[in-house]
Design an enzyme around this catalytic site. Structure first.
Site, short mmCIF file in Angstrom:
data_model
loop_
_atom_site.label_atom_id
_atom_site.label_comp_id
_atom_site.label_asym_id
_atom_site.label_seq_id
_atom_site.Cartn_x
_atom_site.Cartn_y
_atom_site.Cartn_z
NE ARG A 87 -1.52 -2.36 2.73
CZ ARG A 87 -1.63 -3.62 2.32
NH1 ARG A 87 -2.66 -4.00 1.66
NH2 ARG A 87 -0.67 -4.51 2.57
CB THR A 88 3.38 2.61 2.36
OG1 THR A 88 2.60 2.09 3.43
CG2 THR A 88 3.89 3.98 2.72
NE ARG A 96 6.97 0.54 5.05
CZ ARG A 96 5.75 0.00 4.99
NH1 ARG A 96 5.61 -1.28 4.74
NH2 ARG A 96 4.69 0.74 5.18
CE LYS A 113 27.23 -2.85 -5.34
NZ LYS A 113 27.25 -1.73 -6.31
CG HIS A 165 3.23 3.79 8.61
ND1 HIS A 165 3.43 4.65 7.55
CD2 HIS A 165 2.83 2.61 8.06
CE1 HIS A 165 3.16 4.02 6.42
NE2 HIS A 165 2.79 2.77 6.70
N1 CP Z 1 -0.42 -0.21 5.92
C1 CP Z 1 0.79 -0.39 5.35
O1 CP Z 1 1.77 0.24 5.73
O2 CP Z 1 0.81 -1.31 4.36
P1 CP Z 1 2.10 -1.72 3.51
O3 CP Z 1 3.05 -2.42 4.47
O4 CP Z 1 1.59 -2.65 2.44
O5 CP Z 1 2.72 -0.48 2.97
#
Ligand code: CP
Length: 300
Positions: free
Chosen positions: A48-49, A99, A78, A127
């Site tokens: 999603r993100t 991320r 590396k 998040h």
């Molecule tokens: N909700 C969420 O962060 O989903 P993803 O891990 O798929 O990005």
């Protein structure tokens, strides 16, 4: 420089402006990112993100470069440090969506970055863009945020979306939070201390049943297998709270079920056809909120 690192950085006025912008972006074409490039650097898995940020940039007329498994497919394999990777990517793009599996990684990246860094999840830390899209979902589905009762359910210890959403809800009036989890997976002390400071009422319980008829929102979360030391440890909690159609019948008339997703077994797929099942709509709203956030991060 407009980094997006944690929920605490947003005040109510800014949040409301972002949500109004997200509403507008659903109806109106906007090409304001033409000529801009987004880099998505993902050291942890995502559907999603990553896709919603990339789609948001493309819908705003911009371009995207990406590495979906940065641990394996970037120069980290590396031995390059996060800081060096960020310094280098700075030369190629206008905004970085990051991320990473380590708490504090986005903050570290922001300290060496000349372009905005957006935290797309830092380990068990935060998040914030998920927290904002969760809040937008509540506002959009229930028509208000002040005064709601929300049950946050499951793995609250490892849930970064729980932390980011709680920090945001702490800015609203007369919100009550029921933290529903096994004793060992309780929400962090930092969250409880913050809510106490903000005057937000909260309770901690292991029992979901009594909360169901009271809650406006059931915010279900996954037991995060990847955060446990062993499969045996994870197995102790797997399946501890499951939302099924019998439970849905006990919910308030105007109430919703949310989940940041992915789900494993904590919501029965039979629930998906209920109008209360807001989790796929929630994921879709993420696109609008992230379009608004890109405009916010790249504003002059
Ligand atoms: N909700 C969420 O962060 O989903 P993803 O891990 O798929 O990005």
């Amino acid at each position: 420089m407009h980094h997006i690192i944690e929920s605490q950085q947003f005040d109510r006025t800014t949040i409301e402006k972002l949500f109004l912008l997200a509403d507008t972006l659903e109806k109106k074409k906007d090409s304001s990112m033409k000529g801009k490039i987004l880099a998505s650097l993902f050291y942890e898995a995502s559907t999603r993100t990553r896709f919603s940020f990339e789609s948001a940039m493309l819908r705003l007329g911009g371009s995207v470069i990406t590495t979906e498994n940065a641990k394996e497919f970037s120069s980290v394999s590396k031995g390059e440090t996060l800081e060096d990777s960020i310094r280098v990517v700075n030369g190629y793009v206008d905004v970085i969506v990051l991320r990473h599996d380590e708490e504090g990684s986005s903050k570290r990246a922001s300290l060496v970055s000349d372009v905005p860094v957006i935290n797309a999840g830092d380990g068990t830390g935060q998040h914030p863009t998920q927290g904002l899209l969760d809040l937008y979902t509540i506002r959009r589905e229930l028509g208000k945020i002040d005064g709601i009762r929300i049950a946050m359910i499951g793995d609250l210890k490892h849930g970064r979306t729980i932390r980011s959403l709680s920090y945001l809800l702490g800015k609203y009036k007369k919100v009550k939070i029921h933290f529903v989890s096994p004793k060992e997976l309780r929400v962090g002390e930092d969250i409880k201390e913050y809510l106490t400071r903000q005057g937000v009422e909260y309770v901690e319980t292991e029992a979901l049943d009594s909360v169901v008829p009271e809650a406006d929102v059931l915010y279900q979360t996954r037991i995060q297998k990847e955060r446990f030391k062993s499969v045996e440890e994870y197995s102790k909690y797997k399946g501890c709270y499951r939302i099924d159609t019998a439970l849905v019948k006990r919910m308030k008339k105007k109430s919703i079920i949310m989940h940041p997703l992915p789900r494993v077994d904590e919501i029965d797929p039979d629930v998906d056809s209920s109008p209360k099942a807001a989790y796929f709509r929630q994921a879709k709203y993420g696109l609008l909120v992230r379009m608004a956030l890109l405009k916010y991060a790249l504003r002059k």
